[in-house]
Design a protein around this motif. Structure first.
Motif, PDB file in Angstrom:
ATOM      1  N   SER A   1      14.239   3.506  11.346  1.00 29.88           N
ATOM      2  CA  SER A   1      12.912   3.000  10.980  1.00 29.88           C
ATOM      3  C   SER A   1      12.703   3.010   9.471  1.00 29.88           C
ATOM      4  N   CYS A   2      12.105   1.940   8.988  1.00 30.79           N
ATOM      5  CA  CYS A   2      11.726   1.834   7.572  1.00 30.79           C
ATOM      6  C   CYS A   2      10.195   1.726   7.515  1.00 30.79           C
ATOM      7  N   GLU A   3       9.566   2.689   6.845  1.00 32.21           N
ATOM      8  CA  GLU A   3       8.106   2.699   6.746  1.00 32.21           C
ATOM      9  C   GLU A   3       7.671   1.780   5.603  1.00 32.21           C
ATOM     10  N   MET A   4       6.658   0.950   5.885  1.00 27.15           N
ATOM     11  CA  MET A   4       6.224  -0.078   4.920  1.00 27.15           C
ATOM     12  C   MET A   4       4.705  -0.094   4.805  1.00 27.15           C
ATOM     13  N   GLU A   5       4.246  -0.698   3.690  1.00 31.49           N
ATOM     14  CA  GLU A   5       2.839  -1.015   3.486  1.00 31.49           C
ATOM     15  C   GLU A   5       2.704  -2.524   3.391  1.00 31.49           C
ATOM     16  N   ASN A   6       1.898  -3.102   4.268  1.00 35.75           N
ATOM     17  CA  ASN A   6       1.647  -4.537   4.244  1.00 35.75           C
ATOM     18  C   ASN A   6       0.285  -4.775   3.564  1.00 35.75           C
ATOM     19  N   CYS A   7       0.319  -5.432   2.414  1.00 37.54           N
ATOM     20  CA  CYS A   7      -0.900  -5.708   1.658  1.00 37.54           C
ATOM     21  C   CYS A   7      -1.287  -7.170   1.818  1.00 37.54           C
ATOM     22  N   SER A   8      -2.566  -7.402   2.112  1.00 33.66           N
ATOM     23  CA  SER A   8      -3.075  -8.755   2.277  1.00 33.66           C
ATOM     24  C   SER A   8      -4.208  -8.964   1.271  1.00 33.66           C
ATOM     25  N   LEU A   9      -4.006  -9.883   0.314  1.00 35.65           N
ATOM     26  CA  LEU A   9      -4.985 -10.120  -0.745  1.00 35.65           C
ATOM     27  C   LEU A   9      -5.617 -11.498  -0.545  1.00 35.65           C
ATOM     28  N   CYS A  10      -6.939 -11.497  -0.290  1.00 35.88           N
ATOM     29  CA  CYS A  10      -7.661 -12.749  -0.093  1.00 35.88           C
ATOM     30  C   CYS A  10      -8.082 -13.310  -1.455  1.00 35.88           C
ATOM     31  N   ARG A  11      -8.365 -14.610  -1.523  1.00 36.52           N
ATOM     32  CA  ARG A  11      -8.778 -15.205  -2.788  1.00 36.52           C
ATOM     33  C   ARG A  11     -10.168 -14.754  -3.220  1.00 36.52           C
ATOM     34  N   CYS A  12     -10.884 -14.120  -2.281  1.00 39.54           N
ATOM     35  CA  CYS A  12     -12.178 -13.548  -2.652  1.00 39.54           C
ATOM     36  C   CYS A  12     -12.011 -12.226  -3.387  1.00 39.54           C
ATOM     37  N   GLY A  13     -10.793 -11.698  -3.432  1.00 38.10           N
ATOM     38  CA  GLY A  13     -10.529 -10.466  -4.149  1.00 38.10           C
ATOM     39  C   GLY A  13     -10.402  -9.250  -3.263  1.00 38.10           C
ATOM     40  N   SER A  14     -10.761  -9.319  -1.983  1.00 34.73           N
ATOM     41  CA  SER A  14     -10.651  -8.165  -1.087  1.00 34.73           C
ATOM     42  C   SER A  14      -9.188  -7.948  -0.705  1.00 34.73           C
ATOM     43  N   GLU A  15      -8.789  -6.691  -0.620  1.00 35.90           N
ATOM     44  CA  GLU A  15      -7.393  -6.339  -0.302  1.00 35.90           C
ATOM     45  C   GLU A  15      -7.377  -5.418   0.912  1.00 35.90           C
ATOM     46  N   THR A  16      -6.506  -5.713   1.830  1.00 37.77           N
ATOM     47  CA  THR A  16      -6.344  -4.903   3.043  1.00 37.77           C
ATOM     48  C   THR A  16      -4.928  -4.355   3.070  1.00 37.77           C
ATOM     49  N   VAL A  17      -4.791  -3.037   3.330  1.00 34.99           N
ATOM     50  CA  VAL A  17      -3.485  -2.373   3.370  1.00 34.99           C
ATOM     51  C   VAL A  17      -3.301  -1.765   4.755  1.00 34.99           C
ATOM     52  N   ARG A  18      -2.209  -2.104   5.393  1.00 38.92           N
ATOM     53  CA  ARG A  18      -1.884  -1.552   6.713  1.00 38.92           C
ATOM     54  C   ARG A  18      -0.476  -0.960   6.675  1.00 38.92           C
ATOM     55  N   ALA A  19      -0.304   0.182   7.303  1.00 44.11           N
ATOM     56  CA  ALA A  19       1.021   0.823   7.396  1.00 44.11           C
ATOM     57  C   ALA A  19       1.730   0.349   8.667  1.00 44.11           C
ATOM     58  N   SER A  20       3.024   0.137   8.558  1.00 39.04           N
ATOM     59  CA  SER A  20       3.831  -0.288   9.717  1.00 39.04           C
ATOM     60  C   SER A  20       5.265   0.170   9.518  1.00 39.04           C
TER      61      SER A  20
ATOM     62  N   TYR B   1     -10.829 -17.091   8.574  1.00 36.30           N
ATOM     63  CA  TYR B   1      -9.435 -17.197   8.124  1.00 36.30           C
ATOM     64  C   TYR B   1      -9.379 -17.826   6.743  1.00 36.30           C
ATOM     65  N   GLN B   2      -8.664 -17.173   5.837  1.00 36.94           N
ATOM     66  CA  GLN B   2      -8.571 -17.636   4.466  1.00 36.94           C
ATOM     67  C   GLN B   2      -7.104 -17.594   4.015  1.00 36.94           C
ATOM     68  N   PRO B   3      -6.717 -18.443   3.039  1.00 32.08           N
ATOM     69  CA  PRO B   3      -5.370 -18.312   2.457  1.00 32.08           C
ATOM     70  C   PRO B   3      -5.238 -16.964   1.782  1.00 32.08           C
ATOM     71  N   THR B   4      -4.219 -16.209   2.133  1.00 36.85           N
ATOM     72  CA  THR B   4      -4.009 -14.870   1.582  1.00 36.85           C
ATOM     73  C   THR B   4      -2.574 -14.739   1.093  1.00 36.85           C
ATOM     74  N   ILE B   5      -2.376 -13.774   0.217  1.00 40.60           N
ATOM     75  CA  ILE B   5      -1.040 -13.446  -0.297  1.00 40.60           C
ATOM     76  C   ILE B   5      -0.588 -12.168   0.395  1.00 40.60           C
ATOM     77  N   GLN B   6       0.495 -12.275   1.149  1.00 40.36           N
ATOM     78  CA  GLN B   6       1.027 -11.140   1.900  1.00 40.36           C
ATOM     79  C   GLN B   6       2.182 -10.535   1.102  1.00 40.36           C
ATOM     80  N   THR B   7       2.106  -9.247   0.834  1.00 42.91           N
ATOM     81  CA  THR B   7       3.185  -8.524   0.148  1.00 42.91           C
ATOM     82  C   THR B   7       3.563  -7.302   0.971  1.00 42.91           C
ATOM     83  N   ARG B   8       4.819  -6.873   0.797  1.00 39.70           N
ATOM     84  CA  ARG B   8       5.321  -5.742   1.581  1.00 39.70           C
ATOM     85  C   ARG B   8       6.016  -4.761   0.642  1.00 39.70           C
ATOM     86  N   ASN B   9       5.565  -3.509   0.689  1.00 34.34           N
ATOM     87  CA  ASN B   9       6.145  -2.443  -0.120  1.00 34.34           C
ATOM     88  C   ASN B   9       6.765  -1.379   0.778  1.00 34.34           C
TER      89      ASN B   9
END
Length: 1197
Positions: A657-676, A720-728
């Protein structure tokens, strides 16, 4: 035919069919006629014999075309039209065979078959002719060369043979049995007992075997079992001849009269649909031979020994006008045959003359005859001119007479000295690319010469020998264009060739010279064999899985642990994953993901194996992770540094298993972080067609830290909005699993392009290090690899098609970033050991396995694995400590060079899965294996059957004070049912080839006590419940009836296969010795690997080398005076009988100390078996050992 009842003088020509008619061959003839002198007793020339000249043939009416003398004065005993060529074969009473070619009856060959006995039947095959004499079966080429000579028992008196297929022959005679002989192995495979002895004629249709007996009966027998289905009592005296066509059987023979036997002028005709006689057919000749000649109608040809021939319809009236007369040279006709085309009839008489009657001037014997091969004419008088200027002129064209004198070229040793031709030097390209494994060198074939051929190079300037370049590696590939790429032989799909003995005579050692175990591929969904091997050679995974045990009936982790245990015990013998794949087929998720292949898709290769194995890889890791979460983590698996993992996680999760953080940044500026977390990664390739160079590490980082733009739900915008998905990455796994996803030409082109760029850069790098201003040439690679050179560089072949690194380096940055780069041994010298840098978040991963998809249009493709086998495996298997790369292709295992594991020629070898492991991974874990199976599995358990009652109990479970110890005896027997029928194909020559054997499943397992006061009483008698469809219960051999394995209606002690498997595994691990009959097959179907020193098989204890195996029933009757297996087999009865036979073996051999005396016992056993035809006498009132007194305690339950 049967000659009984004819003129007593005929006995001088007829073979002896009854003891009362003991013939003396040609007592009144001059013995010199049997020599090579073609004169009659009175010295008349052969041409002066009164042979009728050819006459004009009227179309459609049979008339004599030719007559010819086969052997002067010696009666013809048999005639036969060749079924493959335009030839007529004739056998004589003197054992001589002669063949004639074409309707002109030109003599083709003539040779002696037997020196004393007459030839009784002839049968033509594709490659030769079978001749049957009294007690000899000889197979000879059409030119007279002996192919095999099979001598029957001296007491045999054979008269008839029947070819049932291209390789199986039935031979009958005056005995009470019929022999079945395999023409491929030239061995007797079966002996069928006939109730009415004296089988002199045999015929076959698509429904029955027909046997004509000397007693006047005709018996109809089943094609498979040879049992009598019906019997016609045709004649009261004896049978002369019979024939079968369609639904009619016609027979002629002799009837009993007051004065003896008389020829019956009524032909007996039978309707095979209603199995009864119809109106007999009265004829106007004394019938001795008859044949159906079905052309426009089903007419019969009836021939008498005096030469009269009559045609009539079997259901009509015979017309005297349909009689014609054959004019034999001798007084009697001795044989008659009809050609396959029905255009020609052959008659042989008592003076050795053969008459050919035809219905057209130019008849053909067969509808489609092949061309006959004739001897080449003598070349002595017409020698071709020889051109000595030709260097390659074969000197064998010069005819040399056979002589025993000294040849002119045979000079004495004093005047000559041996000067053998020197072997040409080994190709420099081979020496340059050779890699040594031990003392053996391996090099790719440069393909500059024909395989296994070295031409004579008589002239140094001769360049015509260089025209053999690009010759493909195998004979199969030579049929294709030379420029087409061929799959290397070891990568091709391997198949098992089945024989009548199944797998017993298949040479697995030819494919695997190591002590590691391969996996058999014939089981449904065995495409995952390569991945099973990868998981097995991951040391922490193997130990974890083998320590796992749970109560689930179909647990993949448990079944995989059992399979790993078999791979551990094997010493080079292949294993099979029957039970694992059976559990795999029951998982609903596997079916939903499309991982269960139909047999047709798997055989034809219709499924995309690369996608399939990548989905299977994700599925198995997820399934093992879920199975492990249900149990507490074993203490043995806790890391050296304290807590192993959280209570909700599993050891599989810790490893993969590899633990990750999935970040979702909306164009409104709100950011959501979920662990997976994820158990594996999928490569994501850049969309770049410019040919830019990408390191593998760059593509891997792009795939792990994936950035993408997508539509996602925003809680702030509430839509639903266009968002930038990043994974750390938070935490890196110990084992990095990568699915390559090369599923289209786009990805394949990317790999190919990057490999080409990497190759050019490597060539430039190494050439620049040696000489910066020197133009690079391929010959310089020899200098690069020389010991005197500054650097030891890989060869040019090792750099081709390589983009994948052997090691990669990963570093966790402080801002949650990830750095990935390729890692080499030179980097380690520069940066220091990887272990020291792990404290700073730097990890080095080494390539451990690659799974590749082999593209082969001829076989549908296959999956193979390159695996780097570690030191601990070599230490256990071979007693050495080193690491080595191996190729695993089902049961083919071969050591390879490490560069071969990363070379991917995208034309036929496509990467699918990669496994990288952290360096020094094994040192992080305690790798001890503790057997999780406890003695409690042998104690009493509840039955799955709802209707079972205590009165139906057939065994007494072991008590605590009866637990077996090492060396204890346990009697074992198992019964099986069939899940899938055997798949076979018929080749164009009629031979049968087994593609896939029948799939068996264990249905009942019985173990009986081998010592103590309760010896012989079962402690296990489990019926195995199955969810798969049973196509054949094999009740006659297994005793299993429909319903016995159904929990709803069964009255037996029904358990799961896993439950019974654990009992047997415990007995194996504790060290008991199993006693049984034919245990090898039992353990194979149960899917158990048992050490050979724990198996006492009575089938081998009572066996002599190169002799047949003896059945348990016959051994019990001979040694124990027991009659078992009366109607069906019973495993309790068989297991107890095997134990008693083992006790008898110890008694007879004095515990193995007197092998010579026991050898005499075995000789007596085999002699008795031959006399009894290996049949046990039918008992008057059979009593089964099941009813013995020892069962009173069981029946009282």
């Amino acid at each position: 035919m049967n000659f009984e009842g004819l003129d007593p003088g005929l006995a001088e020509y007829a073979p002896a069919m009854h003891s009362a008619l003991d013939p003396v061959l040609d007592a009144h003839l001059n013995p010199s006629l049997l020599q090579n002198v073609e004169l009659d007793p009175e010295g008349v020339a052969l041409e002066a014999l009164p042979v009728q000249e050819s006459v004009h043939i009227m179309e459609g009416v049979y008339s004599e075309l030719h007559s010819v003398v086969a052997e002067v004065g010696v009666p013809v005993s048999v005639s036969h039209f060749d079924l493959h060529e335009e030839m007529l074969w004739v056998g004589s009473h003197g054992g001589h065979a002669t063949s004639f070619f074409g309707p002109a009856l030109e003599r083709y060959s003539s040779f002696q078959v037997n020196g004393s006995d007459d030839i009784r039947q002839i049968q033509s095959l594709e490659n030769g002719i079978l001749f049957l004499t009294k007690n000899n079966l000889k197979y000879m080429a059409r030119g007279g060369l002996i192919i095999f000579d099979y001598l029957l028992d001296e007491n045999e008196d054979m008269h008839s043979l029947l070819l049932t297929d291209s390789s199986t022959l039935l031979v009958g005679g005056l005995q009470n049995h019929i022999l079945e002989i395999d023409l491929n192995t030239v061995q007797e495979t079966q002996k069928y007992t006939v109730e009415t002895p004296g089988v002199t004629i045999m015929r076959q249709t698509n429904r029955f075997f027909f046997c004509g007996h000397t007693s006047g009966k005709v018996s109809l027998r089943d094609l498979r079992t040879f049992k009598v289905e019906h019997e016609f009592d045709a004649f009261s005296g004896s049978l002369s001849d019979f024939d079968v066509h369609g639904n009619l059987l016609a027979a002629c023979g002799f009837s009993s009269r007051l004065t003896g036997l008389a020829c019956d002028r009524f032909l007996k005709v039978y309707d095979l649909r209603m199995m009864r006689a119809i109106t007999p057919l009265q004829v106007h000749v004394d019938p001795a031979f008859l044949r159906f000649i079905p052309t426009y109608t089903s007419r019969l040809a009836i021939i008498s020994q005096s030469g009269q021939c009559q045609f009539c319809e079997p259901t009509g009236l015979a017309n005297p006008a349909d009689i014609f007369h054959v004019n034999p040279v001798g007084p009697l006709l001795m044989t008659f045959d009809v050609s396959a085309s029905k255009q020609a009839l052959a008659f042989g008489d008592s003076e050795g003359c053969v008459h050919l009657w035809t219905d057209s001037p130019e008849p053909s014997f067969n509808p489609y005859s092949r061309e006959t091969e004739f001897a080449l004419p003598c070349l002595v008088d017409s020698l071709p001119p020889l051109d000595w200027s030709q260097d390659l002129l074969p000197l064998s064209l010069i005819p040399v007479p056979l002589t025993t004198d000294t040849l002119l070229s045979d000079w004495p040793a004093a005047n000559s000295a041996p000067a053998p031709r020197r072997a040409p030097p080994v190709d420099a390209e081979i020496l340059r690319t050779m890699k040594k494994v031990g003392f053996i060198g391996y090099a790719p074939n440069p393909r500059t010469r024909l395989r296994n051929q070295i031409p004579y190079r008589l002239k140094e300037s001769d360049s015509e020998f260089d025209s053999f370049s690009q010759v493909t590696e195998s004979p199969v590939g030579r049929e294709e264009e030379p420029h087409l790429h061929m799959v290397s032989k070891k990568y091709r799909k391997v198949t098992i060739k089945y024989s009548k003995l199944g797998l017993e005579d298949f040479d697995f050692k030819h494919y695997n010279k190591t002590l590691f175990a391969g996996l058999e591929p014939h089981i449904p969904n065995a495409y995952c064999n390569c991945m099973i091997q990868v998981l097995y050679f991951l040391e922490p995974v193997r130990c974890l899985i083998q320590n796992h045990l749970c109560q689930k009936e179909f647990c993949l982790a448990c079944e995989l642990g059992f399979l790993f245990h078999m791979l551990d015990l094997s010493r080079g013998d292949p294993c099979q994953g029957n039970n694992f794949l059976r559990a795999f087929r029951t998982i609903p998720e596997a079916s939903a993901l499309g991982l269960i292949l139909a047999d047709s898709d798997e055989a034809s290769g219709k499924g995309n194996l690369a996608r399939l194995i990548q989905r299977w890889n994700r599925f198995i890791l997820t399934q093992l992770h879920q199975d492990m979460q249900e149990l507490e983590v074993p203490q043995a698996y806790r890391g050296a540094g304290g807590s192993f993992c959280s209570s909700g996680d599993s050891v599989i999760g810790q490893l993969f298993s590899c633990e990750m953080e999935n970040c979702s940044l909306c164009r409104c500026g709100s950011e959501t972080v979920r662990a997976s977390s994820t158990l594996l990664f999928t490569l994501s390739y850049p969309d770049d067609k410019t040919g830019k160079n990408y390191d593998f590490a760059q593509v891997l980082k792009r795939s792990i830290c994936l950035d993408q733009n997508t539509q996602a739900w925003c809680d702030n915008c509430e839509k639903y909005q266009p968002t930038i998905q990043t994974r750390n990455i938070r935490h890196l796994p110990d084992i990095l699993v990568i699915n390559c996803e090369v599923n289209s030409s786009k990805e394949a082109d990317f790999w190919r392009m990057q490999a080409e760029v990497a190759f050019k850069m490597a060539v430039k790098k190494h050439s620049g290090e040696i000489s910066k201003n020197k133009e690079f040439a391929l010959a310089d690679w020899k200098e690069l690899g020389s010991p005197e050179g500054v650097l030891v560089c890989p060869s040019i072949e090792e750099l081709k098609n390589v983009w994948l690194p052997f090691s990669i380096r990963m570093k966790m940055t402080k801002n949650k970033g990830l750095d990935v780069c390729n890692w080499t041994d030179g980097d380690e010298m520069q940066w220091g050991p990887a272990r020291a840098e792990e404290e700073h978040g730097v990890y080095v991963y080494d390539l451990m396995a690659t799974v590749v998809h082999i593209l082969d249009s001829r076989t549908g493709g296959s999956l193979v694995a390159h695996i780097k086998v570690g030191e601990t495996y070599h230490q256990r298997k071979e007693g050495v400590t080193h690491q080595q790369w191996y190729l695993f292709n089902d049961f083919l295992i071969e050591p390879i060079d490490k560069h071969e594991a990363v070379q991917f020629d995208m034309n036929w070898k496509v990467p699918a899965i990669l496994y990288y492991v952290k360096r020094n991974l094994n040192s992080r874990y305690n790798l001890n294996i503790k057997n999780p199976i406890e003695a409690s599995v042998l104690l009493a358990e509840a039955s799955l059957a709802r209707k079972q009652r205590k009165t139906h109990t057939t065994f007494i479970p072991l008590m605590l004070n009866e637990m077996p110890q090492i060396g204890d005896l346990v009697g074992l027997d198992a019964e099986f049912v069939t899940l899938n029928e055997e798949e076979a194909e018929l080749r164009s020559d009629g031979t049968k080839s087994t593609i896939k054997p029948s799939q068996m499943s264990v249905a009942r397992i019985t173990c009986v006590r081998g010592q103590g006061p309760n010896e012989g009483i079962p402690f296990i008698d489990d019926y195995i419940s199955t969810q798969e469809q049973v196509v054949d219960y094999l009740t006659q051999y297994s005793g299993i009836k429909p319903g016995d394995l159904d929990a709803k209606i069964s009255s037996k002690h029904l358990t799961t296969l896993k439950s019974t498997y654990l009992k047997l595994r415990f007995l194996i691990d504790i060290g008991v010795k199993f006693v049984g009959h034919g245990l090898q097959k039992d353990f194979r179907v149960i899917n158990l690997m048992v050490p050979k020193d724990q198996v006492l098989d009575t089938v081998y204890l009572f066996h002599m080398p190169r002799k047949r195996m003896i059945s348990l029933r016959f051994l019990a009757w001979y040694f124990l005076d027991l009659k078992i297996q009366g109607e069906t087999h019973d495993s309790i009865e068989d297991a107890r009988t095997a134990l008693q036979l083992y006790r008898k073996y110890l008694e007879l051999s004095k515990n193995g100390t007197e092998p010579e005396s026991f050898h005499k016992v075995l000789k007596g056993l085999y002699e008795k078996g031959r006399k009894m035809d290996w049949k046990v006498p039918e008992p008057e009132g059979q009593t089964s050992p099941k009813n013995a007194a020892v069962f009173s305690s069981v029946l009282a339950l």
